[in-house]
Design a protein around this motif. Sequence first.
Motif, PDB file in Angstrom:
ATOM      1  N   CYS A   1      -1.322   6.268  -5.865  1.00  0.00           N
ATOM      2  CA  CYS A   1      -0.065   5.629  -6.266  1.00  0.00           C
ATOM      3  C   CYS A   1      -0.051   4.155  -5.875  1.00  0.00           C
ATOM      4  N   PRO A   2       0.271   3.244  -6.792  1.00  0.00           N
ATOM      5  CA  PRO A   2       0.224   1.818  -6.495  1.00  0.00           C
ATOM      6  C   PRO A   2       1.404   1.300  -5.671  1.00  0.00           C
ATOM      7  N   VAL A   3       2.472   2.081  -5.592  1.00  0.00           N
ATOM      8  CA  VAL A   3       3.637   1.606  -4.837  1.00  0.00           C
ATOM      9  C   VAL A   3       3.496   2.035  -3.395  1.00  0.00           C
ATOM     10  N   LYS A   4       3.146   1.063  -2.540  1.00  0.00           N
ATOM     11  CA  LYS A   4       2.916   1.399  -1.136  1.00  0.00           C
ATOM     12  C   LYS A   4       3.993   0.777  -0.243  1.00  0.00           C
ATOM     13  N   GLY A   5       3.885   1.055   1.029  1.00  0.00           N
ATOM     14  CA  GLY A   5       4.694   0.335   2.009  1.00  0.00           C
ATOM     15  C   GLY A   5       6.163   0.716   2.064  1.00  0.00           C
ATOM     16  N   ILE A   6       6.496   1.873   1.507  1.00  0.00           N
ATOM     17  CA  ILE A   6       7.900   2.295   1.600  1.00  0.00           C
ATOM     18  C   ILE A   6       8.103   2.902   2.991  1.00  0.00           C
ATOM     19  N   PRO A   7       9.140   2.461   3.740  1.00  0.00           N
ATOM     20  CA  PRO A   7       9.339   3.038   5.080  1.00  0.00           C
ATOM     21  C   PRO A   7       9.503   4.546   4.975  1.00  0.00           C
ATOM     22  N   ASN A   8       8.750   5.230   5.803  1.00  0.00           N
ATOM     23  CA  ASN A   8       8.644   6.666   5.734  1.00  0.00           C
ATOM     24  C   ASN A   8       9.768   7.323   6.531  1.00  0.00           C
ATOM     25  N   GLN A   9      10.544   8.185   5.885  1.00  0.00           N
ATOM     26  CA  GLN A   9      11.673   8.807   6.563  1.00  0.00           C
ATOM     27  C   GLN A   9      11.222   9.728   7.687  1.00  0.00           C
TER      28      GLN A   9
ATOM     29  N   ARG B   1      10.623   7.874  10.613  1.00  0.00           N
ATOM     30  CA  ARG B   1      11.832   7.129  10.930  1.00  0.00           C
ATOM     31  C   ARG B   1      11.618   5.627  10.825  1.00  0.00           C
ATOM     32  N   GLY B   2      10.957   5.257   9.758  1.00  0.00           N
ATOM     33  CA  GLY B   2      10.799   3.835   9.484  1.00  0.00           C
ATOM     34  C   GLY B   2       9.623   3.187  10.164  1.00  0.00           C
ATOM     35  N   LEU B   3       8.909   3.913  11.030  1.00  0.00           N
ATOM     36  CA  LEU B   3       7.774   3.290  11.715  1.00  0.00           C
ATOM     37  C   LEU B   3       6.496   3.349  10.894  1.00  0.00           C
ATOM     38  N   GLY B   4       6.461   4.290   9.966  1.00  0.00           N
ATOM     39  CA  GLY B   4       5.274   4.405   9.132  1.00  0.00           C
ATOM     40  C   GLY B   4       5.666   4.176   7.695  1.00  0.00           C
ATOM     41  N   THR B   5       4.669   4.217   6.799  1.00  0.00           N
ATOM     42  CA  THR B   5       4.977   4.003   5.385  1.00  0.00           C
ATOM     43  C   THR B   5       4.439   5.143   4.548  1.00  0.00           C
ATOM     44  N   ARG B   6       4.953   5.196   3.340  1.00  0.00           N
ATOM     45  CA  ARG B   6       4.474   6.195   2.379  1.00  0.00           C
ATOM     46  C   ARG B   6       4.447   5.530   1.017  1.00  0.00           C
ATOM     47  N   ARG B   7       4.053   6.302   0.020  1.00  0.00           N
ATOM     48  CA  ARG B   7       4.052   5.760  -1.341  1.00  0.00           C
ATOM     49  C   ARG B   7       5.175   6.391  -2.133  1.00  0.00           C
ATOM     50  N   ALA B   8       5.293   6.021  -3.382  1.00  0.00           N
ATOM     51  CA  ALA B   8       6.396   6.542  -4.193  1.00  0.00           C
ATOM     52  C   ALA B   8       6.228   8.035  -4.465  1.00  0.00           C
TER      53      ALA B   8
END
Lengths: 668, 189, 288
Positions: free
Chosen positions: A253-261, A264-271
């Motif tokens: 998935c090209p959409v990266k860097g979304i704060p990961n719930q 709790r915002g410390l990591g990221t996930r994709r769309a």
Amino acid sequence: MAKIGVFVCHCGENIGRTVDCAEVARRAMDLPGVIHAVDYKYMCSDPGQRWIIDAVREKGLDGVVVASCSPHMHEKTFREAVAAAGLNPFLCEMANIREHCSWVHENRMQATDKAADLVRIMVEKVKRNRPLQPIKVPVTKRALVIGGGIAGIQTALDIANAGVEVVLVEKEPSIGGHMAQLSETFPTLDCSQCIMTPRMVEVRQHPRIQLYTYSEVDSVDGYIGNFTVKIRKKARSVDLDKCTGCGVCTTKCPVKGIPNQFDRGLGTRRAIYVPFPQAVPNVPVIDRERCRYFQTGKCGVCAKVCQADAVNYEQTDEMVEESVGAIVVATGFELYDVGQGMEEGHRGYGEYGYGQDPDIIDGLQFERLASASGPTSGEIRRPSDGKVPERVVFIQCVGSRDEAKGISYCSKICCMYTAKHAILFKHKVHHGQAYIFYMDVRAGGKGYEEFVRRAVEEDGALYVRGRVSEVVRRKDKLLVRGADTLMGRPVQIEADMVVLATAVKPQPGIEALAQKLRTSYDDYHFFKEAHPKLRPVESSSAGIFLAGACQAPRDIPDSVAMASAAASKVLGLFGAKELEREPIVARVNEVTCVGCFQCEKVCAYGAIERKEIRDRKGQLIKVVARVNEGVCQGCGTCQATCPSKSVELEGFTDEEIFAEINAVPVPS
Amino acid sequence: MRTLDLSRTSDGISDKLKRICGEAVERCYQCGKCTAGCPVAEDMDMPANQVIRLVQLGQGELALESEAIWLCLGCETCTARCPREVDLAGIMDALRELSMERNPAKAARKIRAFHQAFLDQIKLFGRVPEFALIGEYKLRSWAFFQDVLDAPTMAKKGKIKLMPQKVKGASEVRRIFKRCMEESARREK
Amino acid sequence: MAKLGYFPGCSLHASAHELDDSTKALAFRLGVELTEIPDWTCCGATAAHSVNRLLSVSLPARNLSLAVTAGLDTIMAPCAACFNRLAVARHELMKHEALRKQVERIIERPLDRIPQVHSVLSWLLAEVEKGTDWVKVDLSGMKVACYYGCLLLRPPSVIVFDDPEQPVSMETIVKAVGVEPVDWHCRLRCCGAGFSVSRTGIVLRLVREILSDARDAGADAVVVGCPMCHSNLDLRQKAAVERDAGMPILFLPQLLGLAAGCGARELGLLDHMVDTQGLLGKIPVGKV
């Protein structure tokens, strides 16, 4: 002619000291319709009950008044005795000459007069009582569990293992709740996910558990034994049956860097993402608001790379309907947000800088740092620059025990998890120092006190007794200004990272679910138990039970115990073929009812239905009200409201009540 | 440090305090957040939370004798942050009011002298002419030589006005003072 | 012209006359008519509430009543201490009926109506929200540390217009005239207040901390809203910091007055103990 028996109890000295019970019995004999009146020391005792049974049989009594304590105490006792004698139990009433008389008055003469009046009032009522039969209601032997955290999982497994079908609804894409986010659990330091994931898998594979994830309860109709629940299965955009869980889509998935719930915002996930590696089901979900395809119409990479053709952009929310006989609420908790996302009515903690400074985090965020599957692979590194913090300050009671800015109650679990954090920190950062600002250390569970001592004596945690006034950034350190009240001095610490133990609160928006279930919540919006001491897992509504932290802050062992308790209540409910309910329900006189439905408006339980009255040709004559006996709780509001006096409560009809009122002596 | 005898539950200070400012010291659970944020905590003979502790223990007289209550700046940081919404700044005011009948702790003499000088100026002129204020303060506190060197520069910048203004309301203000003192005294009886 | 009741307070006529000068100059440029409350008397400041609660409410109450009698339903006190005493007195009188009756008797003036009380912060915040067409001088490039001190925002139950721990009003005001507020931490730290004379050592310690934080944050000046804070940070600066390069301390109305095109002398900027010429030299005199 009525044949009433009056039985006056001394209750030892409780009534006898203030009321002349023999005199009350004597006066009762003068009342029209009373053919038997006696007094005795302890009416509720076996010999006392024997007297009643014998009198009913020998004298053919058709009504009984027991003048003693409150019906809350012994109405059941005396009604069962009367039933044993062959008389309908609802022809037995109690006159409360204890709580309402001897316990609140001192003058013997006046108290005796009053007791005699109370007896006369109940005698007049009992003459108008009608025999009533318990109501039988069919039961659907399936249960609904709302919430797939540890409490929901335990309840579901207990019920399913007993042979009963369970529907488990979880709003997140995976079950597991907060326990899945934890690194280790106190006091054993078990790896949280290691002990939990077997249960999660068991739920998924259980033949009698129907699991709906990424789903929410949309509406609940019906009543105990007969609920109809509509569940909204939100669109994952991935077909659950086709997906193999290979995970390729989540890497492309090209959409990266979304704060990961989950982090709790410390990591990221994709769309398109799976919340965590051990998710159950291990099927990704598309965040449509961030997904390029859904926002712009371009992309579609995940669908292209999926070998199982499981990605389905056309998927829509699906509604399913389930019939169940009991519901268990296990929606868990959320942590108080002391930062920017402030709730209405809370002043928040600007002086602690949460939400303003990245190195000031809360307890669950620290768990994610400590967790091997977390954003730092289990290394304690601070969010701002990734450096390993040497001095970490933990602040307890942020939001808890604080009515000025938070809530007044104690959140129960924080003292223990903070001790755990201090231990974990020391295990991972050998030269590190943990400081804990506390007011009291609450460690009441099994092995808990010893665990806290371990944090102090083996892992060098320094406990400082006092609150913190403020945390301010000083270049690359955080200056913490607190107090040690035991020494009576202000103290300060230059810390590398600060962890706030924030308050435990019910899930935001839980009020909507409570309203759908028509069940109460308390001042803090935790679900309300039927009785705080003796009925902790039952809600205020029949057929709805509570498990876990949705009712009050609770740790894992207590949540699991409560979950099993709720399960046993459900199984008990399903143990009988039919449900028997007390017949104190409202009944509508369909002849006089004009169909104004004022009763429907005021019924808090939704027990009023509409019934069409048709003639022989099938033409509609009128629509009248009808009371659903299964739902009606016997509050009597409809009776008070009805303008045509067409609805009455069995056992408390207008005739019976007016008889009582008319028997009250009017001062001359 | 002698043993505190708690057999007698109260020396009455907490009730007197409640009558003045309405605050109940029982609400304080001694968390220390006040002490933690107090700018002058390190200068006090006992920190803010211990002043309240003495009143809670029925030993309020000891609090009245402290220097701490006079060192309080009235910055209200404590009141603003107290989780139990105790108005500690108000309690400090009330303790000061109660201690006026006693001689001040030695270290607090200068501070009290300043307040008294300030209030005397209000009584005399209705407003406070600073030159006269400093003058009276120096008389009360014997700090004759303090700040003397700055005086010429300050005068040049117009910061020292020698003549007090004429304010009609001065006599009204004197009556206000008198009545306040009388009504406060009456409340104590 | 909008009418606003004006309570200068004792220090504005002497040691803090710059605040009086600049407030009046700014008000003129803003089109606000300041009407001094006739025959006002001292609010009691710290001394009154330190010694007698009834007095601490009665002295400001007299001024509140005088304002209403003079037809002023809103008043503004540029001095933070005066503002605090007036606002707290108003709050207490409105909350406690018995107290109001008692104070009415003591001051022999009616308190059935009590005016709204503004600080220089709430007044100027409202003004900049109306518009900034009165700004004539470009101050961009200037960085200031906004210093609130204690009494402008406390107690939070009385003063509700801004967050007591993370306030934004002063930053909003200075940004509206093109000045950059720096991110610093001693915004709410007490300066030592009235201990300037009786416990100078404490003031010097507190002032030192405040000024070094402002300096570290890269501020060209510290903006204040209180004569006491100004005095401690300005008059006592040399003793506290022992440095040659001083940090100019500006009253908020002085800063806004500069933006409005007022002259330095008009605003009292030449009467500070710490030299402001250096700062003024950097301001380009030009139209926006």
